[in-house]
Design a protein around this motif. Structure first.
Motif, PDB file in Angstrom:
ATOM      1  N   GLN A  68       0.849  -1.465   0.233  1.00 53.57           N
ATOM      2  CA  GLN A  68       0.032   0.616  -0.201  1.00 53.57           C
ATOM      3  C   GLN A  68       0.891   1.514  -0.105  1.00 53.57           C
ATOM      4  O   GLN A  68       0.522   2.259  -0.524  1.00 53.57           O
ATOM      5  CB  GLN A  68      -1.094   0.286   0.943  1.00 53.57           C
ATOM      6  N   SER A  69       2.314   1.479   0.700  1.00 54.39           N
ATOM      7  CA  SER A  69       3.089   2.039   0.619  1.00 54.39           C
ATOM      8  C   SER A  69       3.150   2.930  -1.184  1.00 54.39           C
ATOM      9  O   SER A  69       4.201   3.620  -1.536  1.00 54.39           O
ATOM     10  CB  SER A  69       4.140   1.998   1.033  1.00 54.39           C
ATOM     11  N   LEU A  70       3.086   1.700  -2.404  1.00 54.77           N
ATOM     12  CA  LEU A  70       2.864   2.606  -3.442  1.00 54.77           C
ATOM     13  C   LEU A  70       3.070   3.899  -3.965  1.00 54.77           C
ATOM     14  O   LEU A  70       1.619   3.599  -3.000  1.00 54.77           O
ATOM     15  CB  LEU A  70       3.365   1.744  -4.451  1.00 54.77           C
ATOM     16  N   SER A  71       2.827   4.232  -4.797  1.00 56.36           N
ATOM     17  CA  SER A  71       1.966   5.652  -5.672  1.00 56.36           C
ATOM     18  C   SER A  71       0.280   5.328  -5.340  1.00 56.36           C
ATOM     19  O   SER A  71       0.393   3.938  -6.345  1.00 56.36           O
ATOM     20  CB  SER A  71       2.656   5.895  -6.110  1.00 56.36           C
ATOM     21  N   ARG A  72      -0.615   5.403  -5.320  1.00 60.06           N
ATOM     22  CA  ARG A  72      -1.240   5.529  -5.921  1.00 60.06           C
ATOM     23  C   ARG A  72      -2.551   7.192  -5.440  1.00 60.06           C
ATOM     24  O   ARG A  72      -2.574   7.314  -4.262  1.00 60.06           O
ATOM     25  CB  ARG A  72      -1.941   4.115  -5.120  1.00 60.06           C
ATOM     26  N   ASP A  73      -3.327   7.116  -6.711  1.00 64.01           N
ATOM     27  CA  ASP A  73      -3.761   8.686  -6.444  1.00 64.01           C
ATOM     28  C   ASP A  73      -4.753   8.727  -5.611  1.00 64.01           C
ATOM     29  O   ASP A  73      -5.535   7.891  -4.920  1.00 64.01           O
ATOM     30  CB  ASP A  73      -4.005   9.623  -7.843  1.00 64.01           C
ATOM     31  N   ALA A  74      -5.248  10.163  -4.989  1.00 65.09           N
ATOM     32  CA  ALA A  74      -5.883  10.490  -3.989  1.00 65.09           C
ATOM     33  C   ALA A  74      -7.910   9.923  -4.601  1.00 65.09           C
ATOM     34  O   ALA A  74      -7.907   9.550  -3.638  1.00 65.09           O
ATOM     35  CB  ALA A  74      -6.260  11.149  -3.650  1.00 65.09           C
ATOM     36  N   GLY A  75      -7.961   9.868  -5.751  1.00 60.08           N
ATOM     37  CA  GLY A  75      -9.097   9.107  -6.455  1.00 60.08           C
ATOM     38  C   GLY A  75      -9.125   7.974  -5.772  1.00 60.08           C
ATOM     39  O   GLY A  75     -10.371   7.199  -5.344  1.00 60.08           O
ATOM     40  N   GLN A  76      -7.555   6.882  -6.278  1.00 59.61           N
ATOM     41  CA  GLN A  76      -8.006   5.592  -5.722  1.00 59.61           C
ATOM     42  C   GLN A  76      -8.219   5.329  -4.744  1.00 59.61           C
ATOM     43  O   GLN A  76      -9.209   4.040  -4.644  1.00 59.61           O
ATOM     44  CB  GLN A  76      -7.127   5.236  -6.904  1.00 59.61           C
ATOM     45  N   GLU A  77      -7.915   5.562  -3.568  1.00 58.06           N
ATOM     46  CA  GLU A  77      -7.447   5.322  -2.340  1.00 58.06           C
ATOM     47  C   GLU A  77      -9.061   5.892  -2.060  1.00 58.06           C
ATOM     48  O   GLU A  77      -9.484   5.179  -0.938  1.00 58.06           O
ATOM     49  CB  GLU A  77      -6.753   6.125  -1.835  1.00 58.06           C
ATOM     50  N   ALA A  78      -9.567   6.934  -2.168  1.00 56.10           N
ATOM     51  CA  ALA A  78     -10.714   6.710  -1.692  1.00 56.10           C
ATOM     52  C   ALA A  78     -11.811   5.876  -2.684  1.00 56.10           C
ATOM     53  O   ALA A  78     -12.461   5.803  -1.639  1.00 56.10           O
ATOM     54  CB  ALA A  78     -11.632   8.765  -2.028  1.00 56.10           C
ATOM     55  N   LEU A  79     -11.841   5.822  -3.900  1.00 54.92           N
ATOM     56  CA  LEU A  79     -12.878   4.332  -4.044  1.00 54.92           C
ATOM     57  C   LEU A  79     -12.507   3.409  -3.625  1.00 54.92           C
ATOM     58  O   LEU A  79     -13.389   2.688  -3.245  1.00 54.92           O
ATOM     59  CB  LEU A  79     -12.008   4.195  -5.558  1.00 54.92           C
ATOM     60  N   LEU A  80     -10.929   2.862  -2.609  1.00 50.94           N
ATOM     61  CA  LEU A  80     -10.803   1.505  -2.309  1.00 50.94           C
ATOM     62  C   LEU A  80     -11.736   2.018  -1.168  1.00 50.94           C
ATOM     63  O   LEU A  80     -12.370   0.882  -0.168  1.00 50.94           O
ATOM     64  CB  LEU A  80      -9.859   1.351  -2.160  1.00 50.94           C
ATOM     65  N   ASP A  81     -11.731   3.157  -0.195  1.00 48.33           N
ATOM     66  CA  ASP A  81     -12.833   3.263   1.259  1.00 48.33           C
ATOM     67  C   ASP A  81     -13.771   2.973   1.323  1.00 48.33           C
ATOM     68  O   ASP A  81     -14.388   2.932   1.880  1.00 48.33           O
ATOM     69  CB  ASP A  81     -11.866   4.719   1.421  1.00 48.33           C
ATOM     70  N   LEU A  82     -14.283   3.587  -0.195  1.00 46.71           N
ATOM     71  CA  LEU A  82     -15.914   3.845  -0.601  1.00 46.71           C
ATOM     72  C   LEU A  82     -16.365   2.204  -0.765  1.00 46.71           C
ATOM     73  O   LEU A  82     -17.374   2.180  -0.123  1.00 46.71           O
ATOM     74  CB  LEU A  82     -16.260   4.617  -2.429  1.00 46.71           C
ATOM     75  N   ALA A  83     -15.198   1.436  -1.081  1.00 46.16           N
ATOM     76  CA  ALA A  83     -15.515  -0.292  -1.219  1.00 46.16           C
ATOM     77  C   ALA A  83     -15.558  -0.838  -0.060  1.00 46.16           C
ATOM     78  O   ALA A  83     -16.704  -2.062   0.370  1.00 46.16           O
ATOM     79  CB  ALA A  83     -15.094  -0.846  -2.017  1.00 46.16           C
ATOM     80  N   ALA A  84     -14.267  -0.113   0.495  1.00 46.89           N
ATOM     81  CA  ALA A  84     -14.346  -1.263   2.583  1.00 46.89           C
ATOM     82  C   ALA A  84     -15.970  -1.039   3.056  1.00 46.89           C
ATOM     83  O   ALA A  84     -16.383  -1.579   3.263  1.00 46.89           O
ATOM     84  CB  ALA A  84     -13.041  -0.702   2.685  1.00 46.89           C
ATOM     85  N   LYS A  85     -16.372   0.670   2.780  1.00 47.83           N
ATOM     86  CA  LYS A  85     -17.035   0.951   3.608  1.00 47.83           C
ATOM     87  C   LYS A  85     -18.878   0.308   3.221  1.00 47.83           C
ATOM     88  O   LYS A  85     -19.393   0.103   4.421  1.00 47.83           O
ATOM     89  CB  LYS A  85     -17.499   2.767   3.988  1.00 47.83           C
ATOM     90  N   LYS A  86     -18.630  -0.210   1.971  1.00 51.62           N
ATOM     91  CA  LYS A  86     -20.061  -0.524   1.304  1.00 51.62           C
ATOM     92  C   LYS A  86     -19.913  -1.805   1.341  1.00 51.62           C
ATOM     93  O   LYS A  86     -20.669  -2.101   2.105  1.00 51.62           O
ATOM     94  CB  LYS A  86     -19.860  -0.403   0.286  1.00 51.62           C
TER      95      LYS A  86
END
Length: 434
Positions: A89-107
């Motif tokens: 997870q420490s590899l580069s990923r933009d904020a939008g992608q992280e937000a999308l993964l957070d949304l998926a985990a929450k759902k």
């Protein structure tokens, strides 16, 4: 009127075509898009199963393998080992992608009870749940949240597969279909516009001819009516009883009007296809000879050399309407008598050629120029003053042409050798007619 009708017919054709095209396009798009979605879903399931199998079997995970998995499967992958994020997870990923993964985990946690942050799990078997969701921009995504049992605990997995590529493909396909529909409608509209014009040309021509016919008929009827009314007015002014000359004028002009009305009714019947035809085997040589004899007295009174020429060999009978053919010949003969000077020659002849009978009336009168030959069968057409006598209205040849047409024959005009005109009727033999 014709232009309005053209617009309406073209609009109707384009409307019906547009309805058919749009209906077919929607059906094709529905089937195609359903296949695209099914293929995308099947591909997601296959890739997802491959991912989970590798996660179960691999004892160690590398950055390279996970990056290749994200690239090859078009996935966003988040892994936690016993609740702790992997170094991946420490590899580069933009904020939008992280937000999308957070949304998926929450759902996944809210709807299915899968908590990616839980350090331990009581599950000893692989468990995962797939669902769809919308990203913050409104796009669709496939999501998988799962728990993978490993030797030293539980590996939590969150996978997001954005469907932007699929949606873009569907959008482009719709654009292509509807662009093709618009181009097809444009081309078909141009075709319908020109095609309907071609269809309406005969109607427009008939309307023009009808207008000319009515105008010419009104003019012809006005002449005898004017004579009749002027004579009646003269008798009234003089306050006298009509004399024999007055009655003769009335009778002459009345007969002219009757002939004109009769000719007009005959042509109207031909236009409406209501002429009665009595088709029967007819001996043309007998019919021609009888017609010749009926005009002998008139030819003698006009000092014309009146001749007939018949073939020497017997002719087969012709399947036709004998009275109509007699009427046609009477018109041709009457024209020839009227336009041939005294001591001129008029010939009535009958010939047989392979597959046809030929009946002609030939005179040595003034003839008709080549430039006028195509117009002689037009209604109310008269060439010059010498062919504009009162007893002729310019309808006879039109009636004769209609009779020939009803017999599927031809009425032709040619020059007589040495001067004059020859009208030739060509009738198919009884094997070809009707």
């Amino acid at each position: 009127m014709i232009r309005t009708l053209r617009f309406r017919l073209a609009g109707l054709c384009i409307g019906v075509t547009a309805l058919v095209l749009v209906t077919l396009t929607l059906v094709c798009l529905f089937i195609s898009e359903r296949n695209i979605r099914n293929q995308e879903e099947a591909s997601f399931q296959i890739n997802l199963n491959t991912l989970y199998q590798n996660l179960q079997l691999e004892s160690a995970l590398s950055h390279t393998w996970l990056r290749h998995a994200e690239y090859n499967y078009q996935f966003l992958i988040r892994l936690t080992d016993n609740g702790s994020p992997l170094f991946f997870q420490s590899l580069s990923r933009d904020a939008g992608q992280e937000a999308l993964l957070d949304l998926a985990a929450k759902k996944a946690l809210t709807d299915y009870g899968i908590d990616a942050k839980t350090a331990a799990s009581d599950r000893s078997l692989l468990y995962h749940q797939e669902f769809t969701m919308k990203d913050p921009q409104g796009g669709s995504c496939y999501v998988s949240a799962g728990l993978v049992p490993v030797a030293d605990g539980t590996l939590s997995v969150t996978v997001v597969h954005p469907l932007s590529a699929r949606d873009t493909r569907i959008f482009r396909q719709r654009a292509i279909f509807f662009t093709a529909d618009l181009a097809a409608l444009l081309l078909l509209g141009l075709f319908f516009w020109s095609f309907i014009q071609k269809i309406l040309e005969p109607l427009q021509e008939n309307r023009r001819r009808q207008t000319q016919f009515i105008a010419a008929a009104s003019h012809e009827l006005r002449s005898p009516l004017t004579v009749i009314l002027s004579n009646v007015e003269a008798v009234r002014r003089k306050n006298m009883e009509p004399d024999e000359a007055f009655l003769t004028v009335l009778e002459t002009e009345g007969n002219r009007m009757a002939r004109l009305v009769s000719d007009m009714l005959q042509l109207a019947g031909a236009d409406n296809h209501s002429w009665s035809m009595h088709i029967a085997p007819t001996e043309l040589d007998t019919l021609v000879l009888e017609t010749f004899e009926s005009f002998e007295a008139l030819a003698h009174s006009r000092q014309l050399l009146w001749e007939v020429r018949l073939p020497e060999e017997p002719l087969p009978r012709c399947l036709c309407d004998g009275e109509r053919i007699r009427q046609l010949l009477s018109i041709l003969i009457d024209n020839a008598f009227c336009y041939t000077p005294a001591e001129g020659r008029v010939l009535l002849f009958l010939e047989a050629s392979p597959g046809a009978f030929r009946i002609g009336v030939s005179d040595n009168g003034p003839g008709i120029p080549d430039s006028e030959k195509e117009r002689v069968f037009e209604r109310f057409y008269r060439f010059d003053a010498s062919r504009s006598q009162k007893e002729h209205f310019g309808l006879g040849l039109s009636i004769a042409w209609e009779i020939a047409r009803l017999h599927r024959g031809k009425l032709l005009l040619t020059d007589t050798p040495g001067g004059g005109s020859t009208f030739l009727l060509i009738l198919p033999d009884e094997k070809k007619i009707f």
